[in-house]
Design an enzyme around this catalytic site. Structure first.
Site, PDB file in Angstrom:
ATOM      1  N   SER A   1       5.828   0.367  -2.424  1.00  0.00           N
ATOM      2  CA  SER A   1       4.965   1.042  -1.443  1.00  0.00           C
ATOM      3  C   SER A   1       5.043   0.271  -0.140  1.00  0.00           C
ATOM      4  CB  SER A   1       3.515   1.037  -1.944  1.00  0.00           C
ATOM      5  OG  SER A   1       2.630   1.403  -0.898  1.00  0.00           O
TER       6      SER A   1
ATOM      7  N   TYR B   1      -4.288  -2.702  -5.812  1.00  0.00           N
ATOM      8  CA  TYR B   1      -3.064  -1.907  -5.643  1.00  0.00           C
ATOM      9  C   TYR B   1      -2.048  -2.644  -4.767  1.00  0.00           C
ATOM     10  CZ  TYR B   1      -0.121   2.145  -4.479  1.00  0.00           C
ATOM     11  OH  TYR B   1       0.946   3.001  -4.306  1.00  0.00           O
TER      12      TYR B   1
HETATM   13  P1  NAI Z   1       1.099  10.621  -9.043  1.00  0.00           P
HETATM   14  O1  NAI Z   1      -0.284  10.267  -9.431  1.00  0.00           O
HETATM   15  O2  NAI Z   1       1.482  12.046  -8.950  1.00  0.00           O
HETATM   16  O3  NAI Z   1       2.149   9.901 -10.012  1.00  0.00           O
HETATM   17  C1  NAI Z   1       1.879   8.791 -10.815  1.00  0.00           C
HETATM   18  C2  NAI Z   1       2.364   9.122 -12.210  1.00  0.00           C
HETATM   19  O4  NAI Z   1       2.274   7.967 -13.045  1.00  0.00           O
HETATM   20  C3  NAI Z   1       1.514  10.228 -12.853  1.00  0.00           C
HETATM   21  O5  NAI Z   1       2.371  11.221 -13.379  1.00  0.00           O
HETATM   22  C4  NAI Z   1       0.767   9.492 -13.958  1.00  0.00           C
HETATM   23  O6  NAI Z   1       0.463  10.300 -15.078  1.00  0.00           O
HETATM   24  C5  NAI Z   1       1.780   8.403 -14.300  1.00  0.00           C
HETATM   25  N1  NAI Z   1       1.167   7.282 -15.001  1.00  0.00           N
HETATM   26  C6  NAI Z   1       0.002   6.662 -14.720  1.00  0.00           C
HETATM   27  N2  NAI Z   1      -0.240   5.702 -15.618  1.00  0.00           N
HETATM   28  C7  NAI Z   1       0.806   5.693 -16.477  1.00  0.00           C
HETATM   29  C8  NAI Z   1       1.138   4.929 -17.617  1.00  0.00           C
HETATM   30  N3  NAI Z   1       0.340   3.927 -18.051  1.00  0.00           N
HETATM   31  N4  NAI Z   1       2.292   5.203 -18.264  1.00  0.00           N
HETATM   32  C9  NAI Z   1       3.105   6.191 -17.840  1.00  0.00           C
HETATM   33  N5  NAI Z   1       2.844   6.956 -16.762  1.00  0.00           N
HETATM   34  C10 NAI Z   1       1.700   6.704 -16.105  1.00  0.00           C
HETATM   35  O7  NAI Z   1       1.353   9.883  -7.648  1.00  0.00           O
HETATM   36  P2  NAI Z   1       2.733   9.547  -6.905  1.00  0.00           P
HETATM   37  O8  NAI Z   1       2.400   9.442  -5.492  1.00  0.00           O
HETATM   38  O9  NAI Z   1       3.799  10.465  -7.313  1.00  0.00           O
HETATM   39  O10 NAI Z   1       3.018   8.080  -7.427  1.00  0.00           O
HETATM   40  C11 NAI Z   1       4.267   7.661  -7.942  1.00  0.00           C
HETATM   41  C12 NAI Z   1       4.551   6.233  -7.519  1.00  0.00           C
HETATM   42  O11 NAI Z   1       4.742   6.203  -6.107  1.00  0.00           O
HETATM   43  C13 NAI Z   1       3.425   5.242  -7.819  1.00  0.00           C
HETATM   44  O12 NAI Z   1       3.979   4.019  -8.273  1.00  0.00           O
HETATM   45  C14 NAI Z   1       2.768   5.049  -6.479  1.00  0.00           C
HETATM   46  O13 NAI Z   1       2.160   3.778  -6.372  1.00  0.00           O
HETATM   47  C15 NAI Z   1       3.974   5.150  -5.565  1.00  0.00           C
HETATM   48  N6  NAI Z   1       3.669   5.446  -4.167  1.00  0.00           N
HETATM   49  C16 NAI Z   1       3.098   6.633  -3.797  1.00  0.00           C
HETATM   50  C17 NAI Z   1       2.859   6.900  -2.457  1.00  0.00           C
HETATM   51  C18 NAI Z   1       2.243   8.150  -1.972  1.00  0.00           C
HETATM   52  O14 NAI Z   1       1.892   8.193  -0.790  1.00  0.00           O
HETATM   53  N7  NAI Z   1       2.119   9.190  -2.766  1.00  0.00           N
HETATM   54  C19 NAI Z   1       3.237   5.922  -1.435  1.00  0.00           C
HETATM   55  C20 NAI Z   1       3.805   4.709  -1.934  1.00  0.00           C
HETATM   56  C21 NAI Z   1       4.020   4.497  -3.255  1.00  0.00           C
HETATM   57  C1  BGC Z   2      -0.623   4.938  -1.758  1.00  0.00           C
HETATM   58  C2  BGC Z   2      -1.123   6.184  -1.074  1.00  0.00           C
HETATM   59  C3  BGC Z   2      -1.127   5.993   0.434  1.00  0.00           C
HETATM   60  C4  BGC Z   2       0.206   5.458   0.929  1.00  0.00           C
HETATM   61  C5  BGC Z   2       0.173   5.113   2.400  1.00  0.00           C
HETATM   62  C6  BGC Z   2       0.691   4.536  -1.177  1.00  0.00           C
HETATM   63  O1  BGC Z   2       1.179   3.376  -1.811  1.00  0.00           O
HETATM   64  O2  BGC Z   2      -0.519   5.191  -3.162  1.00  0.00           O
HETATM   65  O3  BGC Z   2      -2.439   6.490  -1.513  1.00  0.00           O
HETATM   66  O4  BGC Z   2      -1.391   7.235   1.076  1.00  0.00           O
HETATM   67  O5  BGC Z   2       0.547   4.303   0.209  1.00  0.00           O
HETATM   68  O6  BGC Z   2      -0.933   4.327   2.751  1.00  0.00           O
END
Ligand code: NAI
Ligand code: BGC
Length: 268
Positions: free
Chosen positions: A153, A166
């Site tokens: 991130s 986080y």
């Molecule tokens: P999301 O909430 O849609 O995806 C996260 C996924 O991880 C979900 O499908 C959830 O069920 C799964 N998960 C949670 N705990 C788990 C476990 N113990 N075992 C297996 N799966 C598990 O959100 P997003 O945004 O797609 O997040 C994906 C990755 O991207 C995360 O690591 C998040 O930190 C990272 N990220 C997201 C950003 C954003 O702005 N959406 C920005 C920077 C990083």
């Molecule tokens: C976080 C989001 C956030 C983004 C930018 C990600 O790592 O999961 O919630 O919007 O960073 O700040």
């Protein structure tokens, strides 16, 4: 030669039943890879994504596992390797937020986020590396013995009040990724991160889902648009393919300039 850059390779994407993981799984499938769609909740979504990858011409399967649990991670890798013979690409994507003011943050909130975001990536990276070392390079598939992409991130470098657990987990992912990359380069295993900025997914709905929230968010994004999961998926396909064969140990920021200190456009 196939035009699909990942033809015949086998990928595992954790947390692939929604958001970024879903987009990455589908893109890897379109690029020719077979894909394990890991999920913890959302079996129906995972099955829908498997069906969509199959419809695009690749194989796929859904496997439920909690990435923070060693036995579940090991049996997921075992199932994948028994079914498809090996693994070529790991995208350690699963992640969670449990936000709280620092003075109010409970040990449980701290531990849960560290367990999933950091220990979960450690467990998956270690299983992948063990298999990459066992199998070695298969030149007909890839120039390297295996590729790992850690989903980090912008908060691996941008401190984040109210999200100390986080941001700490992502700072840890960066040092873990670089240290594994340094140790494994000699084995021809490439390890990199993608560091997304704000991408519209379920993890941050409140940050982009109303016009007011979006306007506030755009103040932090010089490129003036909120990211889409596909922005990350395209970067993942590149980092997984031989097109990036000389790239290891980097964190690729895909963030519309969020890390460019946007406050200094006028300030300073
Ligand atoms: P999301 O909430 O849609 O995806 C996260 C996924 O991880 C979900 O499908 C959830 O069920 C799964 N998960 C949670 N705990 C788990 C476990 N113990 N075992 C297996 N799966 C598990 O959100 P997003 O945004 O797609 O997040 C994906 C990755 O991207 C995360 O690591 C998040 O930190 C990272 N990220 C997201 C950003 C954003 O702005 N959406 C920005 C920077 C990083
Ligand atoms: C976080 C989001 C956030 C983004 C930018 C990600 O790592 O999961 O919630 O919007 O960073 O700040």
């Amino acid at each position: 030669m196939s035009l699909e850059v990942l033809q015949g390779q086998r990928a595992l994407v954790t947390g692939a039943s929604s958001g970024i993981g879903e987009a990455v799984a589908i893109a890897l499938g379109k690029a020719g890879a077979k894909v394990v769609v890991n999920y913890i909740t959302g079996e129906e979504e995972a099955n829908r994504i498997v069906a969509s990858i199959k419809a695009s011409g690749s194989d796929a399967m859904a496997i439920r596992a909690d990435v923070s649990k060693e036995d579940q991670v090991q049996s997921m890798f075992q199932q994948m390797i028994e079914t498809w013979g090996s693994i070529d690409i790991l995208v350690a994507n699963a992640g969670v937020q449990r936000d709280a003011d620092f003075a109010e943050m409970t040990l449980q909130q701290w531990q849960f986020v560290l367990d999933v975001n950091l220990t979960g990536q450690f467990l998956c990276c270690r299983e992948a590396v063990r298999e990459f070392i066992r199998r070695g390079i298969k030149p007909e598939l890839s120039r390297s013995a295996g590729k790992i992409i850690c989903m980090s991130s912008v908060h691996e470098v941008i401190p984040w009040a109210g999200h100390v657990n986080y941001a700490t987990s992502k700072g840890g992912v960066n040092m873990m990724m670089q240290s594994i990359a340094q140790e494994m380069a000699v084995k021809k295993i490439r390890v990199n991160s993608i560091s997304p900025g704000a991408i519209s997914t379920p993890i941050n709905t409140s940050a982009w889902s109303t016009p007011e929230a979006e306007a506030e968010l755009l103040k932090l994004i010089p490129y003036q648009r909120v990211g889409k999961p596909d922005d990350i998926a395209r970067a993942a396909v590149w980092l997984a393919s031989d097109d990036s064969d000389y790239v290891t140990g980097i964190s690729l920021f895909v963030d519309g300039g969020m890390t460019l200190y946007p406050g200094f456009r006028e300030g300073g």
